[in-house]
Motif scaffolding. Structure first.
Motif, short mmCIF file in Angstrom:
data_model
loop_
_atom_site.label_atom_id
_atom_site.label_comp_id
_atom_site.label_asym_id
_atom_site.label_seq_id
_atom_site.Cartn_x
_atom_site.Cartn_y
_atom_site.Cartn_z
N ALA A 222 4.42 -38.53 -8.98
CA ALA A 222 5.05 -39.62 -8.24
C ALA A 222 4.00 -40.51 -7.57
CB ALA A 222 6.02 -39.07 -7.21
N CYS A 223 2.79 -40.01 -7.41
CA CYS A 223 1.71 -40.78 -6.76
C CYS A 223 0.87 -41.58 -7.74
CB CYS A 223 0.79 -39.84 -6.00
SG CYS A 223 1.54 -39.12 -4.56
N VAL A 224 1.12 -41.42 -9.02
CA VAL A 224 0.30 -42.09 -10.03
C VAL A 224 0.66 -43.58 -10.07
CG1 VAL A 224 -0.15 -42.26 -12.50
CG2 VAL A 224 0.02 -40.02 -11.42
N GLY A 225 -0.36 -44.40 -10.19
CA GLY A 225 -0.11 -45.83 -10.37
C GLY A 225 -0.13 -46.59 -9.07
N THR A 226 0.14 -47.88 -9.18
CA THR A 226 0.04 -48.76 -8.02
C THR A 226 1.33 -49.51 -7.72
OG1 THR A 226 -0.79 -50.53 -9.43
CG2 THR A 226 -2.43 -49.13 -8.34
N ARG A 227 2.39 -49.30 -8.52
CA ARG A 227 3.61 -50.05 -8.26
C ARG A 227 4.28 -49.54 -6.98
NH1 ARG A 227 7.76 -47.80 -12.85
NH2 ARG A 227 8.20 -45.87 -11.80
N PRO A 228 5.13 -50.34 -6.37
CA PRO A 228 5.82 -49.87 -5.17
C PRO A 228 6.67 -48.63 -5.48
CG PRO A 228 6.14 -52.22 -5.46
CD PRO A 228 5.46 -51.71 -6.71
N LEU B 88 12.53 -40.05 -15.56
CA LEU B 88 12.97 -38.77 -16.13
C LEU B 88 12.34 -37.59 -15.40
CD1 LEU B 88 12.67 -39.67 -19.91
CD2 LEU B 88 14.76 -39.49 -18.55
N LEU B 89 11.17 -37.79 -14.81
CA LEU B 89 10.43 -36.70 -14.18
C LEU B 89 10.84 -36.47 -12.73
CD1 LEU B 89 6.92 -37.59 -15.61
CD2 LEU B 89 8.41 -35.72 -16.34
N THR B 90 11.52 -37.42 -12.10
CA THR B 90 11.84 -37.27 -10.68
C THR B 90 12.79 -36.11 -10.41
OG1 THR B 90 13.54 -38.97 -10.86
CG2 THR B 90 11.38 -39.66 -10.05
N GLY B 91 13.57 -35.70 -11.39
CA GLY B 91 14.42 -34.52 -11.21
C GLY B 91 13.61 -33.27 -10.94
N CYS B 92 12.35 -33.28 -11.37
CA CYS B 92 11.47 -32.13 -11.13
C CYS B 92 11.10 -31.99 -9.66
CB CYS B 92 10.21 -32.25 -11.98
SG CYS B 92 10.53 -32.15 -13.75
N LEU B 93 11.30 -33.04 -8.86
CA LEU B 93 11.00 -32.95 -7.42
C LEU B 93 11.89 -31.93 -6.72
CD1 LEU B 93 10.52 -36.72 -6.57
CD2 LEU B 93 8.75 -34.95 -6.52
N THR B 94 13.02 -31.62 -7.31
CA THR B 94 13.93 -30.66 -6.70
C THR B 94 14.05 -29.38 -7.52
OG1 THR B 94 15.80 -31.77 -7.77
CG2 THR B 94 15.28 -32.44 -5.50
N ASP B 95 13.11 -29.16 -8.42
CA ASP B 95 13.11 -27.94 -9.24
C ASP B 95 12.94 -26.71 -8.34
OD1 ASP B 95 12.64 -27.21 -12.34
OD2 ASP B 95 11.53 -25.80 -11.06
N PRO B 96 13.56 -25.58 -8.69
CA PRO B 96 13.42 -24.38 -7.86
C PRO B 96 11.99 -23.82 -7.83
CG PRO B 96 15.01 -24.02 -9.65
CD PRO B 96 14.51 -25.41 -9.78
N ASP B 97 11.17 -24.14 -8.80
CA ASP B 97 9.81 -23.62 -8.87
C ASP B 97 8.86 -24.51 -8.06
OD1 ASP B 97 7.17 -22.96 -9.64
OD2 ASP B 97 7.85 -22.31 -11.61
N PRO B 98 8.17 -23.96 -7.04
CA PRO B 98 7.29 -24.79 -6.22
C PRO B 98 6.15 -25.42 -7.00
CG PRO B 98 6.97 -22.48 -5.69
CD PRO B 98 8.15 -22.56 -6.60
N PHE B 99 5.67 -24.78 -8.08
CA PHE B 99 4.61 -25.37 -8.88
C PHE B 99 5.10 -26.62 -9.60
CE2 PHE B 99 3.23 -20.97 -8.42
CZ PHE B 99 1.93 -21.16 -7.98
N VAL B 100 6.34 -26.60 -10.05
CA VAL B 100 6.93 -27.77 -10.71
C VAL B 100 7.11 -28.89 -9.68
CG1 VAL B 100 8.96 -28.67 -11.92
CG2 VAL B 100 8.04 -26.41 -12.51
#
Length: 156
Positions: free
Chosen positions: A41-47, A21-33
């Protein structure tokens, strides 16, 4: 009886469960978002999800924010280190010092002494000039969440 998970482990699991659900925020217009989403996206150890890695690579290539580009490069390096060497080699010569520094730190993370002189030179030249340049440790663990300046809101 199994030992209870640490609070950090539970938080990582909760973030990973919501990451689609959060990956859509990767293309948000706000650079802080975008930056906050990169760190999540870097959290955790899964592939890493291939679609997320492609989006991160696109952010590195074309985002107007130097800090977002630097964080995206670091995130790609943390997600799939074997495929990032060529990108890092190019990024060490980037016009944005934040990107140069991210590339050098990522390369140094995998290097062993004696460290490559070119990477050490980038850290020596750019490291002190980039605020918050040590946001990622050797493993993909964001150490702070970007804080939007109270008086400014930009779209770059």
């Amino acid at each position: 009886m199994r030992a209870p998970e640490s609070l950090g482990g539970r938080v990582r699991a909760a973030v990973l469960a919501e990451l689609p659900l959060l990956t859509g925020c990767l293309t948000d217009p706000d650079p802080f978002v975008r930056q906050a989403a990169i760190w999540l996206a870097c959290v955790g150890t899964r592939p890493a999800d291939p679609a997320v890695v492609r989006t991160l690579a696109d952010l590195y290539e074309s985002d107007p924010s130097a800090l977002t580009r630097a964080d995206a490069l670091t995130a790609v390096a943390c997600s799939i280190p074997a495929t990032v060497r060529d990108r890092e080699a190019t990024a060490v010569g980037d016009h944005d010092r934040e990107v140069r520094l991210a590339a050098a730190l990522s390369g140094l993370d995998r290097a062993e002494p004696p460290y490559p002189a070119a990477l050490v030179a980038v850290v020596a030249a750019d490291g002190a000039a980039v605020p918050g340049s040590h946001r990622f440790t050797a493993r993909p663990r964001p150490s702070r969440i970007p804080v939007r300046p109270a008086t400014a809101r930009t779209s770059s």
